[in-house]
Design a protein around this motif. Sequence first.
Motif, mmCIF file in Angstrom:
data_model
loop_
_atom_site.group_PDB
_atom_site.id
_atom_site.type_symbol
_atom_site.label_atom_id
_atom_site.label_comp_id
_atom_site.label_asym_id
_atom_site.label_seq_id
_atom_site.Cartn_x
_atom_site.Cartn_y
_atom_site.Cartn_z
ATOM 1 N N UNK A 236 0.726 -1.030 -0.042
ATOM 2 C CA UNK A 236 0.004 -0.232 0.001
ATOM 3 C C UNK A 236 0.862 1.390 -0.013
ATOM 4 N N UNK A 237 1.902 1.247 0.839
ATOM 5 C CA UNK A 237 2.739 2.554 0.906
ATOM 6 C C UNK A 237 3.593 2.737 -0.231
ATOM 7 N N UNK A 238 4.037 1.579 -1.099
ATOM 8 C CA UNK A 238 4.803 1.606 -2.085
ATOM 9 C C UNK A 238 3.912 1.960 -3.525
ATOM 10 N N UNK A 241 0.242 5.724 -5.724
ATOM 11 C CA UNK A 241 -0.143 6.299 -7.079
ATOM 12 C C UNK A 241 -1.339 5.331 -7.918
ATOM 13 N N UNK A 242 -0.872 4.169 -7.436
ATOM 14 C CA UNK A 242 -1.860 3.142 -8.003
ATOM 15 C C UNK A 242 -3.166 3.274 -7.369
ATOM 16 N N UNK A 243 -3.221 3.476 -5.974
ATOM 17 C CA UNK A 243 -4.163 3.404 -5.251
ATOM 18 C C UNK A 243 -5.260 4.506 -5.546
ATOM 19 N N UNK A 244 -4.640 5.609 -5.895
ATOM 20 C CA UNK A 244 -5.291 7.228 -6.272
ATOM 21 C C UNK A 244 -6.058 6.736 -7.431
ATOM 22 N N UNK A 245 -5.462 6.042 -8.355
ATOM 23 C CA UNK A 245 -6.184 6.040 -9.739
ATOM 24 C C UNK A 245 -7.210 5.099 -9.849
ATOM 25 N N UNK A 246 -7.670 5.014 -8.725
ATOM 26 C CA UNK A 246 -9.117 3.926 -8.653
ATOM 27 C C UNK A 246 -10.001 4.609 -8.612
ATOM 28 N N UNK A 247 -10.025 6.205 -8.814
ATOM 29 C CA UNK A 247 -11.227 6.697 -8.911
ATOM 30 C C UNK A 247 -11.601 7.709 -7.702
ATOM 31 N N UNK A 255 1.666 11.343 -0.267
ATOM 32 C CA UNK A 255 2.768 11.066 -0.802
ATOM 33 C C UNK A 255 3.979 10.468 0.228
ATOM 34 N N UNK A 256 3.891 11.345 1.395
ATOM 35 C CA UNK A 256 4.753 10.953 2.486
ATOM 36 C C UNK A 256 4.752 9.587 3.019
ATOM 37 N N UNK A 257 3.470 9.027 2.592
ATOM 38 C CA UNK A 257 3.239 7.802 3.482
ATOM 39 C C UNK A 257 1.836 7.566 4.159
ATOM 40 N N UNK A 258 1.683 6.659 4.809
ATOM 41 C CA UNK A 258 0.290 6.392 5.587
ATOM 42 C C UNK A 258 -0.046 7.668 6.646
ATOM 43 N N UNK A 259 -1.152 8.288 6.531
ATOM 44 C CA UNK A 259 -1.285 9.572 7.435
ATOM 45 C C UNK A 259 -1.377 8.687 9.000
ATOM 46 N N UNK A 260 -0.614 9.272 9.722
ATOM 47 C CA UNK A 260 -0.669 8.594 11.163
ATOM 48 C C UNK A 260 0.311 7.482 11.322
ATOM 49 N N UNK A 261 0.726 6.776 10.195
ATOM 50 C CA UNK A 261 1.583 5.766 10.227
ATOM 51 C C UNK A 261 0.869 4.617 9.956
#
Length: 272
Positions: A236-238, A241-247, A255-261
């Motif tokens: 997921x972290x890597x 961009x792929x995740x965001x293109x799902x609509x 961009x900096x990773x997962x919010x809250x870690x």
Amino acid sequence: MGGNAFTSGPTPLTTPECPPRLYYSLRDHYLSLLFPLYEEVATPVEAPSKTSYGDIDVLVSQPKSLSTETLAKALSAVRTCTTSGSPTSSFALPYPGRADAYVQLDIHLCPPGTFRWQLFHESHGDLWNLLGTTIRPFGITANDAGLHLRIPEIEELNRKRGMLFLTREPDEVLDFLGLNADVYGRPFESVEAMYEFVVGCRFFRGDSYVRDGLKANDRKRMAQRDLYRRFVDEWLTANVATVKTRGERVPGFYEGGCAGGCVGEVGGKRGV
């Protein structure tokens, strides 16, 4: 049982994992022996990119006047393992070319009317562990009986009665989740392809996998299921961009990773 049904006790058996070519050969052979004995027989679609198999899982339904003893004889089993009340029986069968080793065959008897659903739900290994985490925040649960809607007010008093049955039709479930039935019906070419399939679910939200929302069962999966852990810890972290293109922008991933870690310490172990 993961190939461990016969590895303990006073007279344990050696049940080494099978390489893919041997696994598929044995799987097809045992299916041919079982077809005349049940109305429905199949193996779930295998998980992607497996290099070895600890056992062979077969789902069956509607036996034709068959007992465990006659089934063991038909399979040339050297030992059987059954648990009272369990729908699964395990059989130790000769491992080709090794006199001191055996193959574990697990036969799961499906209740009437559930065979097609259970075959669907058991396919692709850890896929439904991931999809289960995805749909849980929306009050949806899938188990071996079908897809259910959870009613929190009733669940507090009786968990079983708090689940409202929706369907056990695979195509209806995939359509509801926004997933492609043709893709689901075939083995995934890679673990990466399976992960992308999960992210394609209309209910997917990255914050379902952030530490604060992780349930006890998910923490257990993190420790025991490598494909699940890799999806959460690494993929997921890597692949933001792929995740965001799902609509839709996925909450919790930037961009900096997962919010809250994404990853933290849970009970002294790595988790989300």
